[in-house]
Design an enzyme around this catalytic site. Structure first.
Site, mmCIF file in Angstrom:
data_model
loop_
_atom_site.group_PDB
_atom_site.id
_atom_site.type_symbol
_atom_site.label_atom_id
_atom_site.label_comp_id
_atom_site.label_asym_id
_atom_site.label_seq_id
_atom_site.Cartn_x
_atom_site.Cartn_y
_atom_site.Cartn_z
ATOM 1 N N LYS B 83 0.853 -1.188 0.000
ATOM 2 C CA LYS B 83 0.000 0.000 0.000
ATOM 3 C C LYS B 83 0.891 1.242 0.000
ATOM 4 C CE LYS B 83 -4.056 1.778 2.540
ATOM 5 N NZ LYS B 83 -4.977 1.519 3.675
ATOM 6 N N SER B 158 -9.904 1.291 2.371
ATOM 7 C CA SER B 158 -9.015 2.129 1.603
ATOM 8 C C SER B 158 -7.894 1.381 0.864
ATOM 9 C CB SER B 158 -8.370 3.164 2.526
ATOM 10 O OG SER B 158 -7.525 2.543 3.476
ATOM 11 N N SER B 182 -10.131 -1.220 6.503
ATOM 12 C CA SER B 182 -9.486 -0.914 5.214
ATOM 13 C C SER B 182 -8.699 -2.067 4.610
ATOM 14 C CB SER B 182 -8.567 0.301 5.354
ATOM 15 O OG SER B 182 -9.323 1.480 5.344
#
Lengths: 100, 492
Positions: B83, B158, B182
């Site tokens: 990420k 996310s 997330s």
């Protein structure tokens, strides 16, 4: 508790955000809507309940007081928008007439 | 590559064994990975940055070990994505924000370092909602990520890029971060295995902080075993994160095959009945629990009424901590800076307003308001006490059960744009995942069904006791084995 436009402007100043009038108006509506949905929580009986700031029981985390290398100056300045002579450059804070 | 092995679909274990057995090299894996990415990335946009130089160097290191006859580390040659809020020297770390669009990682995130030390190959950095604020990856300054199951739908968020990259077989595993769901929610929406470890299990050093008391790093994978292998690699105390714990780290793969006979599994009944939980999601969750029962688990039901206040507590605590953490973006030490500031306050105010996107501004404003004079007790204090009640309720539930089961997301993947203008309905995406962050508990989402109407994946969430990821993963592995689903999406 309803948030006024003046509240939103005050919070934007606290948060150091230069927002347009349009953003202020929009945020006023959104914050009121979000907080309105949160108010149910305030009906809970919380008398005598301790607040949780951390979910796992932890005592102070210490380490031996021994010097170890940190971030070098070059790395610390790697992403500086403006740097000079090994330092961050910022706008003048002290007035010119007072001397630098 | 000398043979037509579909390297993109292999498990971590199969890759390591293939390299050790000289059926293919780590270099072959890298080239096959980028060839697969070339085909699928244009339609999906899972990545903010690809790192072929780093990946090839890591592969050469593995291939040298093979040539020298050395033992290979557990994730040798396994393609991994990160990420884009995790620092890795040689990459940018943008948090999908304009304010950090040129930010170069000055040091390595501990979890990333440990993953790479275990032999994984760094393939690239993944798209996300800006600063991890969102549940759809639409709040990225660099464009939306598309769900490999249906390119007109979101992958969740996310960590949507990390989820889509694994689902589309562009990488074998990835790392995400989970503050309110997330990792797990995009896992459910993309049909991947997605785990949030116990708070404190994995160091947070080197990840850009959202809410420090809630954030935790964890893996995406296509199997429970691969999730366990990644957890093995990234867990454990770290001197540079004072909140990482000194709990012993077991081999999480060792007990995966132990089955569920005699384990007490609690279905959280009142969550299923929540308004907004789709009927197909409820049915898939109930079916999952019946499957565990047929495998020998002792199944019961429980209500967690206090958890229904989790969303409210989270939307105070999360933004409050975020508004404090994001104060560091001042346009002076790093990040976007306006070119013509009249003074230092003007520099702060305009640099931040120009650099942050709309959802980030919303969260900062909400958090700053909740912490401001006169409102602190009513909002932040109340939320922290509510958090205590939620944790107590879980503690009591875990006296009766070894694991708890809920849906992961109330719905399957929604259309791009469907919830973009309605923050409240977007926030509801995380109603089942948020209570775990508040209580610090581990949770894993695994795919349990496909929607009959849309064919989209449905995830089920298995919740473990603090630091008992092993039992949680054991249940997940048993369910995964019994369901034996084909979770290869059309775009893979």
């Amino acid at each position: 508790m309803s948030i006024s436009e003046a509240d939103v402007r005050h919070v934007a100043m606290l948060a150091r955000l230069a927002l347009s009038d349009e953003q202020i108006t929009r945020l006023q509506g959104e914050l009121n809507s979000i907080l309105g949905n949160i108010e149910k929580m305030q009906e809970l009986d919380l008398e005598g309940v301790e607040p949780t700031s951390h979910s796992i029981p932890l005592r102070n985390a210490t380490r031996p007081d021994v010097v170890r290398p940190g971030l070098s100056r070059d790395l610390a300045l790697l992403n500086a928008p403006q740097a000079e002579n090994g330092a961050f450059v910022i706008p003048r804070i002290v007035g010119a007439e007072e001397g630098a | 590559m000398s043979q037509k092995t579909d390297l993109a679909g292999l498990s971590a274990r199969a890759i390591r064994e293939g390299i050790a057995g000289k059926r293919f090299s780590a270099g072959d894996v890298v080239e096959a990975t980028y060839a697969h990415i070339d085909v699928h990335e244009p339609g999906i946009h899972a990545f903010n940055e690809l790192t072929p130089d780093l990946a090839r160097a890591a592969a050469a290191h593995i291939d040298a070990k093979v040539a020298a006859g050395e033992e290979l580390p557990p994730l040798a040659g396994v393609p991994a994505a990160l990420k884009d809020n995790m620092n890795l020297v040689g990459t940018h770390t943008t948090c999908s924000s304009r304010i950090l669009s040129d930010f170069k990682s000055p040091y390595d995130c501990t979890a990333v370092r440990r993953l790479l030390d275990a032999g994984a190959l760094p393939i690239g950095k993944c798209n996300m909602d800006e600063f991890a604020f969102g549940s759809s990856t639409e709040n990225s300054a660099f464009g939306v990520t598309h769900n490999p199951w249906d390119l007109s739908r979101v992958p969740g968020g996310s960590s949507g890029g990390s989820a889509a990259a694994v689902a589309a077989r562009m990488v074998t595993v990835s790392l995400g971060s989970d503050t309110g769901g997330s990792i797990r929610q995009p896992g459910a929406l993309t049909g991947t295995v997605a785990m949030k470890p116990t708070y404190g299990r994995v160091s947070r050093y080197g990840i850009v902080a959202f809410a420090s008391s809630l954030d935790q790093i964890g893996p995406f994978s296509r199997s429970v075993e691969d999730a366990a292998l990644v957890l093995n690699a990234i867990s454990g105390h770290d001197d540079t994160d004072a909140t990482s714990v000194r709990e012993p780290v077991p081999d999480f793969t060792a007990t995966l095959g132990d089955g569920v006979k005699g384990l007490r599994v609690g279905l959280v009944r009142d969550m299923l009945d929540l308004e907004g939980c789709a009927a197909e999601v409820r049915e898939a969750t109930e079916m999952s629990v019946r499957t565990l029962e047929s495998l020998g688990a002792q199944v019961g039901e429980i209500d967690l009424p206090m958890s229904q206040h989790g969303l409210a507590a989270y939307y105070i605590i999360g933004p409050a901590e975020a508004s404090s953490n994001l104060a560091r973006f001042d346009g002076i030490r790093y990040g976007h800076r306006v070119s013509d500031p009249s003074d230092v306050v003007d520099l702060y105010m305009r640099s931040r307003a120009e650099g942050f996107g709309p959802e980030t501004i919303r969260r900062i404003m909400l958090g700053t308001y909740a912490l401001s004079a006169g409102y602190y007790d009513a909002y932040y204090g109340t939320a922290q006490k509510t958090r205590t009640l939620i944790t107590r309720e879980f503690d009591a539930a875990f006296e009766q059960f070894d694991v708890l089961v809920t849906p992961t997301s109330p719905t399957v993947a929604f259309k791009i744009g469907e919830k973009a203008e309605d923050p409240l309905s977007m926030y509801l995406s995380d109603v089942f995942t948020i209570p775990l962050n508040l209580a610090g508990l581990p949770g894993v989402s695994i795919p349990c069904a496909k929607s009959e109407s849309t064919g989209l994946p449905i995830g089920v969430q298995i919740i473990g006791k603090h630091f008992d990821e092993a039992t949680m993963l054991r249940v997940a592995a048993a369910l995964e084995g019994a369901l034996d689903l084909d979770m290869r999406p059309p775009a893979a």
